[in-house]
Write a protein that holds these residues in place. Structure first.
Motif, PDB file in Angstrom:
ATOM      1  N   PHE A  24      -9.897  -8.206   0.369  1.00 27.26           N
ATOM      2  CA  PHE A  24     -10.908  -7.427  -0.120  1.00 27.26           C
ATOM      3  C   PHE A  24     -10.864  -6.050  -0.907  1.00 27.26           C
ATOM      4  N   ALA A  25     -10.238  -5.232  -0.260  1.00 30.53           N
ATOM      5  CA  ALA A  25      -9.751  -3.945  -0.878  1.00 30.53           C
ATOM      6  C   ALA A  25      -8.971  -4.091  -2.157  1.00 30.53           C
ATOM      7  N   TRP A  26      -8.020  -4.950  -2.195  1.00 29.63           N
ATOM      8  CA  TRP A  26      -7.313  -5.005  -3.281  1.00 29.63           C
ATOM      9  C   TRP A  26      -7.782  -5.621  -4.443  1.00 29.63           C
TER      10      TRP A  26
ATOM     11  N   ASP B 184       0.931  -1.051   0.201  1.00 32.44           N
ATOM     12  CA  ASP B 184      -0.049  -0.110  -0.059  1.00 32.44           C
ATOM     13  C   ASP B 184       0.942   1.355   0.054  1.00 32.44           C
ATOM     14  N   CYS B 185       1.917   1.308   0.940  1.00 34.37           N
ATOM     15  CA  CYS B 185       2.600   2.460   0.903  1.00 34.37           C
ATOM     16  C   CYS B 185       3.720   2.674  -0.029  1.00 34.37           C
TER      17      CYS B 185
ATOM     18  N   GLY C  91      -5.683   5.825  -5.868  1.00 28.41           N
ATOM     19  CA  GLY C  91      -6.998   5.428  -5.350  1.00 28.41           C
ATOM     20  C   GLY C  91      -8.100   5.771  -6.477  1.00 28.41           C
ATOM     21  N   GLN C  92      -9.360   5.177  -6.352  1.00 29.10           N
ATOM     22  CA  GLN C  92     -10.245   5.308  -7.345  1.00 29.10           C
ATOM     23  C   GLN C  92     -11.626   5.816  -6.646  1.00 29.10           C
TER      24      GLN C  92
ATOM     25  N   TYR D 216      -9.332   2.479  -1.686  1.00 26.21           N
ATOM     26  CA  TYR D 216      -7.699   2.357  -1.727  1.00 26.21           C
ATOM     27  C   TYR D 216      -7.476   0.828  -1.244  1.00 26.21           C
ATOM     28  N   GLY D 217      -6.262   0.455  -0.936  1.00 25.94           N
ATOM     29  CA  GLY D 217      -5.875  -0.790  -0.616  1.00 25.94           C
ATOM     30  C   GLY D 217      -6.031  -0.642   0.922  1.00 25.94           C
TER      31      GLY D 217
END
Length: 727
Positions: free
Chosen positions: A553-555, A526-527, A536-537, A547-548
């Motif tokens: 799930f986020a990815w 992420d970093c 980000g979208q 974001y991640g």
């Protein structure tokens, strides 16, 4: 002695046979070797059978006469008929005639023949039948209670299973027929008949009679279903009925035998009844979808399905019967494989394997067995076997019914396309009444399995983006055969599930790098990604951002095309990271992030990305969601969310939380720090210290920014120092 048509009334005193073999039927006796009367037993399955049978009798009395199945029996020299098959029906007819006679105040001489119906299974059942004919209820409540309260009814008779079943049936008859007038005369007019065949005409032996009538084994729900199915098919096509019933008894039973005991390992469940009925319901749902309809809101009872799709009143009954036959037969003999289990394991796996499709570990690889054991529960609900599994199983059966037209290697490639589409069409695979896509989805599955191509003429089926990607892959592999294994390996990555657009066909050379990257800490990824660029979208609503996070799930949300804005930007940042490094480690990712922070500090420029990387509070929770109503005008005003879609008490502005978590107000969804009768909020370029009561500004803490609106000092360090000096 030939088969003849009779009613329960006229069969008594009828002569069967000719000359010296002629015999007059004087009495019907249920022998001691027979099972108990079972149609009145309690339990959901028996209740359903009882209701259906009474409904048929009700329609016969009130609408159209009915002819029941054959009754077989042996008539001895004294005129006693002992039924081999038909005991249950005859007993119910006895009870219905008793009810009609008593309810209609019929003269005793008219129903005298009923005294000649007797149970010999137990003395109690025999005496009960005798006393019942003599008794007339008041019909002021439940008939069973009136009977049990009579002096002639010993209390222990309630323990006789035949008597207790008769009492239940009498109450059911009363409930069904209480408002029907003139039942007796309707029965006299032969509204209910059956064929009777003396046992000697069949050449049966006493030994076979005993085998067919072992005590304590009432007909199962499946046996009733099978009998009704046979009756319906036989009324339309005798040869077809012989073929189908023969397969049920032989080939299809052999097929399902290894999957029996769906209820557990109990030997009492050593039958395939439930398995057959569950697969039958799957077939019925397929038939329904093929008719461009949905089974939602309709009865899922197997008898109702039988009547809807396989009875003479259905115009497509023969076609549907042949469909059922194909769906069963296709599993019986699979070219090159000894069983469905062997076949399914040949192309399905819970991990990436060459030549196989990837199936989630929570699912049984044997999807056929899964259907047999989980397609519907006892109440008839089907969602234990989700729609995406229905589509996959359907596609497999399409191949099995066309092995003469589709090679196994073509099938293996094509089922991967289907699997990719299923995994990336969660919203589209639906059969809601307002959005039934299943007919189109099954049609598309047929086209892919049979031709290997996407049929663009079929509208509103799978996810549009995934259909487009699958078309691109088909075209790509036509000229890049050697890249197939690499492509399939990338498809099977746990974050991609078949959709590779975040990497792209043009970047398949980075497959191993992608795998290496996502073996590292998700937080460090992420970093590092943010160090390359703001990846980000913005979601469709324009205020929620993806974001991640430290959760997969986020990815997955980021890497799968959707209505979000910014997918291509995310891809470009990911590819830039992959292009710059052949292998990844946590140490490498930390260095990428640290180098970025060091540059920001040396330049005295602190954009949003700086805070996101430096302070853990900035990186969102499990779902990777952040909130900002106007990001273009206020690039620092991102609020961290802890849920998937809504703000909550656990939401917060990261600047405030990082500066003084102990004073963060959950009541204000993390948007202010409370200090006694004052509070602090943040804006894009300052902090405001205000009174709680009237929100009057006590102080403004300005954040230094350059002409581009980028912080030139760390706003969190600034706020920490202010709080330390003032509170």
């Amino acid at each position: 002695m030939a088969t003849t048509l009779h009613s329960f009334m006229d069969i008594f005193d009828t002569t069967f046979g000719e000359d010296q073999e002629a015999v007059q039927l004087k009495k019907i006796i249920i022998p001691i070797i027979q099972r108990d009367y079972a149609q009145g037993r309690k339990g959901p399955d028996v209740s359903r059978v009882r209701s259906r049978f009474l409904e048929s009798l009700y329609k016969a009395v009130t609408e159209k006469p009915i002819t029941l199945d054959f009754v077989y029996g042996d008539i001895d020299d004294e005129g006693n008929m002992i039924p081999l098959d038909g005991q249950q029906r005859l007993t119910t007819l006895f009870l219905l005639h008793w009810y009609a006679a008593k309810k209609g105040n019929i003269p005793e001489e008219e129903y005298e023949f009923m005294r000649r119906f007797s149970y010999e299974t137990r003395y109690s059942a025999r005496y009960f039948c005798t006393d019942l004919v003599k008794y007339t209820p008041e019909f002021k409540g439940a008939i069973s209670k009136e009977i049990v309260n009579q002096a002639w009814f010993p209390l222990d008779w309630e323990n006789d299973p035949t008597i207790s079943s008769m009492l239940v049936m009498l109450d059911a008859i009363d409930s069904k027929f209480k408002n029907v007038p003139d039942i007796w005369n309707k029965l006299k007019e032969n509204c209910i008949t059956f064929y009777f065949l003396p046992i000697k005409d069949m050449g049966l032996t006493d030994e076979l009679y005993i085998k067919m009538n072992s005590r304590g084994k009432p007909l199962t729900l499946f046996e009733h279903f099978k009998a009704e199915l046979e009756r319906e098919i036989r009324s339309m096509d005798e040869n077809l009925a012989n073929r189908i019933m023969g397969k049920i008894d032989r080939e299809w039973t052999d097929l399902l035998w290894e999957y029996r005991n769906s209820g557990g390992d109990s030997s009492e469940d050593n039958i395939i009844d439930d398995e057959f009925l569950r697969y039958f319901k799957f077939i019925c749902d397929v038939i329904c979808y093929r008719k461009d309809e949905s089974p939602l809101g309709r009865s899922n009872d197997e008898f109702d399905l039988l009547q809807r799709y396989f009875s003479s009143k259905c115009p497509d009954a023969i076609k549907n019967i042949e469909t059922m036959e194909k769906f069963m037969d296709c599993w019986c003999s699979i070219p090159g494989y000894g069983s469905p289990t062997d076949f399914l394991k040949s192309f399905m796996s819970n991990k990436h394997e060459k030549g196989k499709i990837l199936v989630e570990s929570r699912f049984n690889l044997n999807i056929f067995e899964d259907c047999l054991h989980a397609y519907s529960d006892k109440t008839g609900h089907i969602r234990q076997f989700p729609l995406n599994r229905i589509v996959l199983l359907y596609a497999i059966t399409t191949y099995l019914q066309n092995t003469d037209k589709v090679t196994e290697s073509d099938f293996t490639r094509r089922i991967r396309i289907i699997n990719n589409l299923i995994q990336n069409s969660e919203d589209e695979v639906s059969d809601r009444t307002d959005r039934n896509r299943m007919p189109a989805i099954l049609a598309e599955a047929d086209a892919i399995i049979l031709t290997g191509a996407i049929d663009e003429s079929i509208e509103n089926n799978f996810n549009v983006s995934q259909l487009s990607e699958e078309k691109e892959k088909i075209a790509f592999l036509e000229t890049n055969h050697g890249m197939a294994d690499t492509l399939f390996e990338l498809e099977d990555h746990f974050l991609l599930s078949g959709q590779v657009s975040i990497v792209g066909l043009e970047n398949l050379a980075y497959t191993k790098r992608f795998e290496s990257l996502f073996k590292c800490s998700l937080d460090k990824i992420d970093c590092a990604m943010m160090a390359v660029g703001d990846y980000g979208q913005a979601e469709r609503n324009k205020w929620r951002y993806q974001y991640g996070s430290t959760f997969q799930f986020a990815w997955k949300e980021l890497f799968h095309k959707s209505a979000n804005t910014g997918f291509d930007n995310t891809k470009n940042i990911l590819i830039s990271l992959l292009a710059a490094n052949k292998e990844f480690s946590n140490e490498l990712l930390k260095k990428i992030a640290d180098d970025y922070l060091q540059k920001c500090e040396s330049d005295n420029q602190y954009p949003f990305r700086y805070y996101y990387i430096k302070y853990r509070e900035y990186r969102p929770g499990a779902y990777g969601k952040m909130h900002n109503n106007a990001a273009a005008e206020n690039p620092y005003m991102f609020l961290v969310m802890q849920t998937k879609t809504q703000m909550s008490q656990n939401s917060y502005y990261p600047y405030l939380k990082a500066a003084s978590d102990a004073h963060l107000s959950k009541d204000d969804m993390g948007q202010r720090l409370i200090f006694g009768d004052e509070h602090i909020i943040c804006t894009n370029n300052s902090y405001l210290r205000r009174k709680n009561e009237d929100k009057a500004i006590v102080d403004t803490i300005s954040i230094a920014q350059n002409d581009d609106g980028i912080d030139t000092e760390d706003r969190i360090a600034l706020l920490k120092n202010y709080i330390k000096a003032n509170f």
